[in-house]
Design a protein around this motif. Structure first.
Motif, mmCIF file in Angstrom:
data_model
loop_
_atom_site.group_PDB
_atom_site.id
_atom_site.type_symbol
_atom_site.label_atom_id
_atom_site.label_comp_id
_atom_site.label_asym_id
_atom_site.label_seq_id
_atom_site.Cartn_x
_atom_site.Cartn_y
_atom_site.Cartn_z
ATOM 1 N N GLN A 137 0.814 -1.206 0.000
ATOM 2 C CA GLN A 137 0.000 0.000 0.000
ATOM 3 C C GLN A 137 0.849 1.258 0.000
ATOM 4 O O GLN A 137 0.529 2.245 -0.667
ATOM 5 N N ILE A 140 2.147 1.797 -3.459
ATOM 6 C CA ILE A 140 1.112 2.318 -4.342
ATOM 7 C C ILE A 140 0.898 3.808 -4.067
ATOM 8 O O ILE A 140 0.845 4.622 -4.994
ATOM 9 N N LEU A 144 1.357 6.833 -6.658
ATOM 10 C CA LEU A 144 0.288 7.785 -6.941
ATOM 11 C C LEU A 144 0.789 9.215 -6.773
ATOM 12 O O LEU A 144 0.488 10.091 -7.592
ATOM 13 N N ILE A 163 -7.085 5.329 -1.553
ATOM 14 C CA ILE A 163 -7.103 4.718 -2.892
ATOM 15 C C ILE A 163 -6.278 3.436 -2.884
ATOM 16 O O ILE A 163 -6.688 2.401 -3.415
ATOM 17 N N ALA A 164 -5.108 3.527 -2.251
ATOM 18 C CA ALA A 164 -4.223 2.357 -2.193
ATOM 19 C C ALA A 164 -4.906 1.192 -1.494
ATOM 20 O O ALA A 164 -4.827 0.043 -1.938
ATOM 21 N N LYS A 166 -8.120 0.681 -1.309
ATOM 22 C CA LYS A 166 -9.234 0.198 -2.104
ATOM 23 C C LYS A 166 -8.789 -0.587 -3.334
ATOM 24 O O LYS A 166 -9.526 -1.420 -3.858
ATOM 25 N N SER A 167 -7.590 -0.303 -3.787
ATOM 26 C CA SER A 167 -7.147 -0.951 -5.030
ATOM 27 C C SER A 167 -6.726 -2.385 -4.795
ATOM 28 O O SER A 167 -6.551 -3.152 -5.738
ATOM 29 N N LEU A 171 -2.117 -2.006 -9.007
ATOM 30 C CA LEU A 171 -1.594 -0.682 -9.324
ATOM 31 C C LEU A 171 -2.373 -0.016 -10.450
ATOM 32 O O LEU A 171 -2.682 1.177 -10.398
ATOM 33 N N ARG A 173 -5.404 -0.404 -11.207
ATOM 34 C CA ARG A 173 -6.661 0.077 -10.649
ATOM 35 C C ARG A 173 -6.474 1.340 -9.851
ATOM 36 O O ARG A 173 -7.270 2.271 -9.936
ATOM 37 N N ALA A 174 -5.405 1.356 -9.100
ATOM 38 C CA ALA A 174 -5.168 2.511 -8.251
ATOM 39 C C ALA A 174 -5.011 3.766 -9.095
ATOM 40 O O ALA A 174 -5.597 4.809 -8.789
ATOM 41 N N CYS A 178 -7.500 6.947 -9.208
ATOM 42 C CA CYS A 178 -6.989 8.283 -8.938
ATOM 43 C C CYS A 178 -7.444 9.248 -10.036
ATOM 44 O O CYS A 178 -7.907 10.353 -9.766
#
Lengths: 303, 504
Positions: A137, A140, A144, A163-164, A166-167, A171, A173-174, A178
């Motif tokens: 996390q 990630i 971001l 976001i991290a 939730k993803s 990566l 997805r993150a 974002c």
């Protein structure tokens, strides 16, 4: 890409998309899209489904038969990148085994797959396995921040963290999340909503519907929603998995083993069978029955 | 329209045939007693009137308008002559020309048994039908009572000419019923029955004596295929009538589904060796079935797999509890797994459909025993299977997406579950044609309709689904809020209602 650049220099970034066609022994024409530079070629053989064996063999043969012109300044081999090796058919994997040894001198292979469990041992033993773990996390969140910096955006660290989270280690997805956040609201606020893809919301609603009521009529509605998911190309096994997760978070701990077991049972059926909807629906019905029985017992205990 | 050189041979064979017949002194009755006037037609009066009215209307109008064309369809052998097939595209050309320069109405006659059902669609596709304003009148199979009348007329005429044997009323009735609405077949069978002075007929006659207690002159309604539902005695009789030229009745998908969904159980006391189960599995005991599901499916002429999709589409209306549904779906899941292997598919498909149909029947806990009444199981509309359209749609979107993002080498799964939804979020104005239309469109249920030609993904055989009870349709349809209006385009509302009049 980075590895290839180390090997060959900037020349690998001159990419071109090519359509290659092959003919199967049964005279069927196959079309496949490849991305290549002078030094490498990237292909996803599972694009052609069951005819992947031909593609693998022919492709490597073609690449390997041409030697590099200037071996003094360059490496004397080319690279073939095969993605989704775990989706290759058995046939293709066996063909690959032979081919990769034969053209060793002029051609190296990079095989990319999500899991080695579906790759035959013969291939695994011929390869050097490198496991690429999912980013943590923190990593990630760091990425971001880097992305946002390059885009000239200001990303609050709480949002990056959320976001991290939730993803789930994904990566791609993150970064997509974002970007979606930026469209929704900029400048970012720390507590802004991070949206999920709409099909996941849809699936969540479906799960709630299942928990709310257990009746044939409700099942009919659920079927309609399952069909909609399938129409939008969400693969049935993903639907099954998502549904299970949502249902598990909604039901009592006592039921969980039974629900997971039935999900596993029907997921297996789904892989064996042809018509995914039967099995999805069977799982939903099974869950409904289990859940209903549980509720009825609960009521009986009360009195 | 015949090639010229063919004509002489035709005439010759005709002459030869006549000679042969006169030698045998036995003309085929079906030709000898061809209907000579309107009264002799076995078709229902209203149907005949409908055609007459059409003809009259159009004969008077023909000078003003372009030539009208009528398409008559119906099962074979109900007393309509045959049209012949031609190369279809040239047929369409001829039709167009005729439409503009023809001076008298043109009537096409087609038979539409399920095997040739596709021919109507092939010869007269929808656009042609609309372009040339072709009207269609479809005929029902001849009613059994009507059939008996026709047969009796022939018998009386034969008797006047001094025929040797006159079959009993029972024989006539059974012939009428086994013919399945085909006058030609019935007349042929009758002729055979009258000529046949061998053991076949006497056997039936002796059987008739045994059946004498059943009042034959009563006003019971005759019904095709109703034989199997009568008691075992007359079952034997139906077994006998098969000897004198019965047709293998085919069953349309709609009827077959109905038979499965509205199955009936027999009284266990009638069956001699009905096994009973030990106590611990007593809840699985069921009374004997009145139908054989495998036979029903076999008659539909669709593949078992295809039948299963229809079973799946419609079963929910007929099962009342979640437990029943769960059990049936387990069976259906089994059935699908059974038939999925390519190598064993041919052998296991039959078992698969058997598992599914019997699974349904067994799962229905509301109807385990003979006397069980099925509450609230009125008439339900049946729907077409959505599976194939869903699959087609999903294949389409998938390939669109893959071509849109060609060259990125994304796994389609990732592409569709992650990228495409997020692209929709990131750029709401970007509504690419095809996949990016992320509107969750509602796909309405398609009604399984009369005269519907169904084309499955893997089905080459097409099915005609005949008349359905439309009385209850209005109220149930509104309850289910299906958009039948949208796809009623391929039904024939006018003739459908008239259909009803004739059937009643």
């Amino acid at each position: 890409m980075c590895v290839l650049r180390e090997l060959y220099g900037a020349g690998v970034e001159k990419l071109r998309i090519e359509h290659n066609s092959f003919t199967t022994p049964s005279n069927k024409k196959l079309e496949i899209v490849t991305i290549s530079s002078n030094y490498h070629i990237e292909v996803n053989p599972s694009d052609v489904g069951i005819h992947d064996r031909v593609v693998v063999q022919e492709m490597i043969k073609n690449v390997a038969q041409v030697n590099q012109l200037d071996t003094s300044s360059q490496k004397d081999f080319k690279v073939v990148v095969l993605t989704e090796v775990d989706r290759l058919s058995r046939d293709a994997q066996h063909a690959l085994r032979r081919t990769m040894e034969k053209y060793m001198a002029t051609c190296r292979l990079i095989l990319v797959c999500n899991s080695t469990s579906k790759v035959i041992p013969a291939i695994r033993s011929r390869c050097l396995g490198i496991r690429v773990a999912a980013p943590s996390q923190e990593e990630i969140a760091q990425i971001l921040h880097n992305v946002c910096k390059k885009e000239g955006l200001n990303l609050p660290s709480e949002l990056a963290k959320r976001i991290a989270e939730k993803s789930q280690g994904n990566l791609r997805r993150a970064i997509l999340m974002c970007e979606a956040c930026r469209v929704q609201q900029y400048p970012f606020s720390a507590d802004q909503q991070v949206s999920d893809p709409d099909w996941e919301l849809f699936l969540r609603e479906t799960a709630t519907m299942i928990v709310q009521e257990q009746s044939p009529r409700r099942l009919l509605e659920v079927r309609g929603r399952l069909y909609e998911l399938l129409t939008h190309c969400i693969p049935p096994d993903v639907v099954m998995r998502g549904l299970l997760q949502e249902l598990l978070s909604n039901c009592d701990g006592v039921l969980k083993p039974e629900v997971v077991q039935s999900a596993a049972h029907f997921e297996h059926r789904l892989q064996c069978g042809q018509k995914a909807i039967y099995h999805l629906e069977a799982f939903v019905a099974r869950f409904m029955a289990i859940y209903k029985r549980f509720l009825e017992e609960g009521i009986a205990d009360l009195f | 329209m015949f090639p010229a050189h063919k004509l002489p041979t035709r005439v010759k064979t005709e002459a030869q045939r006549r000679k042969l017949k006169s030698a045998l002194n036995s003309e085929l009755w079906s030709e000898k007693y061809q209907p000579k006037n309107k009264e002799e037609l076995a078709v229902h009066k209203k149907k005949a009137e409908e055609i007459l009215i059409w003809l009259k209307n159009n004969i008077t109008n023909v000078a003003k308008h372009s030539a009208p064309i009528l398409l008559l369809t119906g099962p074979s052998g109900i007393g309509i002559p045959y049209a012949f097939y031609k190369d279809q595209s040239s047929l369409h050309e001829i039709l167009r020309k005729y439409h503009f320069c023809g001076r008298c109405p043109l009537v096409f006659v087609l038979s539409d048994t399920s095997s040739s059902g596709s021919s109507i669609l092939r010869l007269f596709p929808k656009h042609i039908m609309e372009e040339l304003k072709i009207e269609t009148i479809s005929m029902n199979p001849v009613a059994p009572t009507m059939m008996v009348k026709v047969l009796n007329r022939i018998i009386s005429q034969e008797a006047k000419m001094g025929s040797s044997s006159v079959p009993s009323a029972q024989v006539v009735e059974s012939i009428a019923m086994s013919s399945g609405g085909d006058v030609r077949a019935a007349v042929n069978a009758l002729q055979f029955a009258c000529r046949c002075d061998t053991a076949d007929l006497s056997k039936i006659k002796s059987l008739q004596k045994a059946l004498k207690k059943e009042p034959s002159g009563s006003k019971k309604r005759l019904k095709y295929g109703g034989l199997s539902q009568r008691d075992s005695e007359s079952n034997e009789q139906s077994g006998q009538t098969v000897i004198i030229g019965a047709k293998d009745t085919t069953c349309f998908l709609f009827h077959a589904l109905g038979k499965i969904f509205y199955f009936k159980r027999a009284d266990p006391h009638d069956a001699a060796n009905h096994p009973s189960l030990p106590a611990h599995i007593k809840q699985h005991e069921r009374d004997p079935l009145m139908l054989i599901p495998e036979e029903v499916v076999e008659k539909t002429q669709v593949s078992g797999d295809y039948f299963n999709t229809f079973l799946h589409q419609n079963y929910l209306e007929f099962l009342s509890t979640v437990e029943d549904v769960e059990r049936f779906l387990e069976y259906l899941s089994d059935a699908d797994t059974l038939s999925s292997q390519y190598t064993t598919r041919g052998d296991l498909l039959d078992y698969s459909v058997s598992v599914a149909t019997r699974g349904f029947i067994h799962s229905d806990s509301a109807c385990c025993h003979h006397g069980d009444s099925r509450k609230g199981y009125g008439w339900r509309p049946l729907h077409k299977s959505q599976w194939f359209s869903v699959q087609k749609q999903s294949d389409l979107s998938r390939s669109t997406a893959v071509t849109l993002f060609q060259g990125y080498h994304w796994d389609p799964e990732i592409l569709l579950t992650e990228l495409v939804p997020f692209i929709g979020l990131i750029n709401p104005t970007l509504h690419d044609p095809g996949i990016l239309i992320s509107m969750w469109m509602r796909s309405g249920l398609e009604r399984l309709d009369e005269k519907e030609i169904l084309e499955g993904e893997e089905e080459c055989s097409e099915v005609r689904v005949p008349d359905i009870e439309q009385k209850n349709e209005a109220n149930t349809a509104s309850a289910l809020s299906t958009d039948t209006e949208a796809d009623s385009g391929d039904t024939l509302p006018g003739s459908q209602t008239k259909h009803k009049c004739c059937a009643r």
